[in-house]
Design a protein around this motif. Structure first.
Motif, PDB file in Angstrom:
ATOM      1  N   ARG A  34      56.567  42.693   3.044  1.00 35.91           N
ATOM      2  CA  ARG A  34      56.209  41.753   1.969  1.00 35.91           C
ATOM      3  C   ARG A  34      57.447  41.194   1.285  1.00 35.91           C
ATOM      4  O   ARG A  34      57.421  40.095   0.761  1.00 35.91           O
ATOM      5  CB  ARG A  34      55.339  42.445   0.913  1.00 35.91           C
ATOM      6  CG  ARG A  34      53.895  42.586   1.295  1.00 35.91           C
ATOM      7  CD  ARG A  34      53.031  42.979   0.113  1.00 35.91           C
ATOM      8  NE  ARG A  34      53.486  44.117  -0.636  1.00 35.91           N
ATOM      9  CZ  ARG A  34      53.152  45.387  -0.398  1.00 35.91           C
ATOM     10  NH1 ARG A  34      52.344  45.670   0.589  1.00 35.91           N
ATOM     11  NH2 ARG A  34      53.608  46.360  -1.150  1.00 35.91           N
ATOM     12  N   GLY A  35      58.510  41.965   1.256  1.00 30.31           N
ATOM     13  CA  GLY A  35      59.714  41.521   0.556  1.00 30.31           C
ATOM     14  C   GLY A  35      59.575  41.682  -0.947  1.00 30.31           C
ATOM     15  O   GLY A  35      58.602  42.239  -1.448  1.00 30.31           O
ATOM     16  N   ASN A  36      60.559  41.160  -1.648  1.00 32.20           N
ATOM     17  CA  ASN A  36      60.566  41.266  -3.101  1.00 32.20           C
ATOM     18  C   ASN A  36      59.663  40.219  -3.732  1.00 32.20           C
ATOM     19  O   ASN A  36      59.532  39.111  -3.208  1.00 32.20           O
ATOM     20  CB  ASN A  36      61.987  41.052  -3.641  1.00 32.20           C
ATOM     21  CG  ASN A  36      62.902  42.194  -3.301  1.00 32.20           C
ATOM     22  OD1 ASN A  36      62.484  43.338  -3.252  1.00 32.20           O
ATOM     23  ND2 ASN A  36      64.166  41.889  -3.049  1.00 32.20           N
ATOM     24  N   PRO A  37      59.091  40.536  -4.895  1.00 29.89           N
ATOM     25  CA  PRO A  37      58.325  39.531  -5.625  1.00 29.89           C
ATOM     26  C   PRO A  37      59.265  38.410  -6.087  1.00 29.89           C
ATOM     27  O   PRO A  37      60.482  38.611  -6.214  1.00 29.89           O
ATOM     28  CB  PRO A  37      57.754  40.287  -6.821  1.00 29.89           C
ATOM     29  CG  PRO A  37      58.156  41.703  -6.686  1.00 29.89           C
ATOM     30  CD  PRO A  37      59.091  41.829  -5.544  1.00 29.89           C
ATOM     31  N   GLU A  52      63.490  38.212  -6.626  1.00 27.48           N
ATOM     32  CA  GLU A  52      64.331  37.323  -5.811  1.00 27.48           C
ATOM     33  C   GLU A  52      65.147  36.391  -6.701  1.00 27.48           C
ATOM     34  O   GLU A  52      66.325  36.144  -6.440  1.00 27.48           O
ATOM     35  CB  GLU A  52      63.489  36.522  -4.822  1.00 27.48           C
ATOM     36  CG  GLU A  52      63.055  37.311  -3.620  1.00 27.48           C
ATOM     37  CD  GLU A  52      64.221  37.854  -2.806  1.00 27.48           C
ATOM     38  OE1 GLU A  52      65.184  37.107  -2.516  1.00 27.48           O
ATOM     39  OE2 GLU A  52      64.181  39.047  -2.472  1.00 27.48           O
ATOM     40  N   GLU A  53      64.521  35.853  -7.760  1.00 35.40           N
ATOM     41  CA  GLU A  53      65.245  34.986  -8.697  1.00 35.40           C
ATOM     42  C   GLU A  53      66.376  35.749  -9.375  1.00 35.40           C
ATOM     43  O   GLU A  53      67.503  35.241  -9.491  1.00 35.40           O
ATOM     44  CB  GLU A  53      64.289  34.423  -9.740  1.00 35.40           C
ATOM     45  CG  GLU A  53      63.314  33.415  -9.182  1.00 35.40           C
ATOM     46  CD  GLU A  53      62.218  33.046 -10.167  1.00 35.40           C
ATOM     47  OE1 GLU A  53      62.325  33.391 -11.371  1.00 35.40           O
ATOM     48  OE2 GLU A  53      61.236  32.416  -9.724  1.00 35.40           O
ATOM     49  N   LYS A  54      66.106  36.953  -9.812  1.00 35.71           N
ATOM     50  CA  LYS A  54      67.122  37.784 -10.455  1.00 35.71           C
ATOM     51  C   LYS A  54      68.260  38.084  -9.478  1.00 35.71           C
ATOM     52  O   LYS A  54      69.433  38.029  -9.825  1.00 35.71           O
ATOM     53  CB  LYS A  54      66.490  39.083 -10.960  1.00 35.71           C
ATOM     54  CG  LYS A  54      67.425  39.962 -11.728  1.00 35.71           C
ATOM     55  CD  LYS A  54      66.708  41.180 -12.282  1.00 35.71           C
ATOM     56  CE  LYS A  54      67.652  42.050 -13.062  1.00 35.71           C
ATOM     57  NZ  LYS A  54      66.980  43.209 -13.656  1.00 35.71           N
ATOM     58  N   ARG A  55      67.900  38.383  -8.224  1.00 29.04           N
ATOM     59  CA  ARG A  55      68.900  38.676  -7.205  1.00 29.04           C
ATOM     60  C   ARG A  55      69.792  37.452  -6.958  1.00 29.04           C
ATOM     61  O   ARG A  55      71.008  37.563  -6.870  1.00 29.04           O
ATOM     62  CB  ARG A  55      68.216  39.102  -5.908  1.00 29.04           C
ATOM     63  CG  ARG A  55      69.169  39.580  -4.827  1.00 29.04           C
ATOM     64  CD  ARG A  55      68.436  39.946  -3.550  1.00 29.04           C
ATOM     65  NE  ARG A  55      67.790  38.819  -2.913  1.00 29.04           N
ATOM     66  CZ  ARG A  55      68.424  37.925  -2.148  1.00 29.04           C
ATOM     67  NH1 ARG A  55      69.713  38.040  -1.933  1.00 29.04           N
ATOM     68  NH2 ARG A  55      67.760  36.929  -1.607  1.00 29.04           N
ATOM     69  N   GLU A  56      69.183  36.287  -6.898  1.00 29.40           N
ATOM     70  CA  GLU A  56      69.953  35.056  -6.674  1.00 29.40           C
ATOM     71  C   GLU A  56      70.885  34.754  -7.846  1.00 29.40           C
ATOM     72  O   GLU A  56      72.026  34.348  -7.642  1.00 29.40           O
ATOM     73  CB  GLU A  56      69.016  33.869  -6.410  1.00 29.40           C
ATOM     74  CG  GLU A  56      68.414  33.880  -5.030  1.00 29.40           C
ATOM     75  CD  GLU A  56      69.447  33.838  -3.913  1.00 29.40           C
ATOM     76  OE1 GLU A  56      70.459  33.113  -4.041  1.00 29.40           O
ATOM     77  OE2 GLU A  56      69.259  34.555  -2.917  1.00 29.40           O
ATOM     78  N   ARG A  57      70.397  34.965  -9.072  1.00 30.04           N
ATOM     79  CA  ARG A  57      71.257  34.750 -10.252  1.00 30.04           C
ATOM     80  C   ARG A  57      72.436  35.711 -10.230  1.00 30.04           C
ATOM     81  O   ARG A  57      73.573  35.328 -10.505  1.00 30.04           O
ATOM     82  CB  ARG A  57      70.451  34.917 -11.548  1.00 30.04           C
ATOM     83  CG  ARG A  57      69.527  33.762 -11.855  1.00 30.04           C
ATOM     84  CD  ARG A  57      68.977  33.815 -13.281  1.00 30.04           C
ATOM     85  NE  ARG A  57      68.384  35.095 -13.651  1.00 30.04           N
ATOM     86  CZ  ARG A  57      67.103  35.423 -13.468  1.00 30.04           C
ATOM     87  NH1 ARG A  57      66.271  34.554 -12.925  1.00 30.04           N
ATOM     88  NH2 ARG A  57      66.654  36.598 -13.845  1.00 30.04           N
TER      89      ARG A  57
END
Length: 102
Positions: free
Chosen positions: A73-76, A80-85
């Motif tokens: 499923r991966g991350n919610p 993902e947004e937090k990881r990208e930031r």
């Protein structure tokens, strides 16, 4: 200092290594010696995990299936947004550091 060869709460006692960590290698055909060489465990600890896996096969397989489903499923989106930031901040810091050292 001897390390405990006991399984507590699905982990090798005194470590963060789970029975599912051991199961992955075991499922690939690795021996207890090989697993102990790869993970920071003694052969006795690996053998304790293998015994637990053998005695609780259905439980372990069900847990493994759930882990694989969660991984698929991966991350919610919010994670993902937090990881990208976070990644963008690190990249910016690295660029700034490189500019300073040139």
């Amino acid at each position: 200092l001897a390390m405990s060869a006991t399984i507590i709460n699905d982990r090798v006692d005194g470590t963060r290594i789970t029975i599912w960590d051991v199961f992955l290698y075991l499922d690939e055909g690795w021996s207890a010696d090989q697993i102990a060489g790869e993970l920071p465990l003694s052969v006795d600890q690996v053998e304790a995990a293998i015994a637990f896996i053998d005695q609780n096969r259905e439980y372990v397989l069900e847990g493994h299936r759930k882990i694989e489903e969660r991984n698929a499923r991966g991350n919610p989106p919010e994670i993902e947004e937090k990881r990208e930031r976070s990644r963008a901040r690190v990249q910016r810091w690295l660029r700034e550091r490189e500019e300073v050292t040139q």
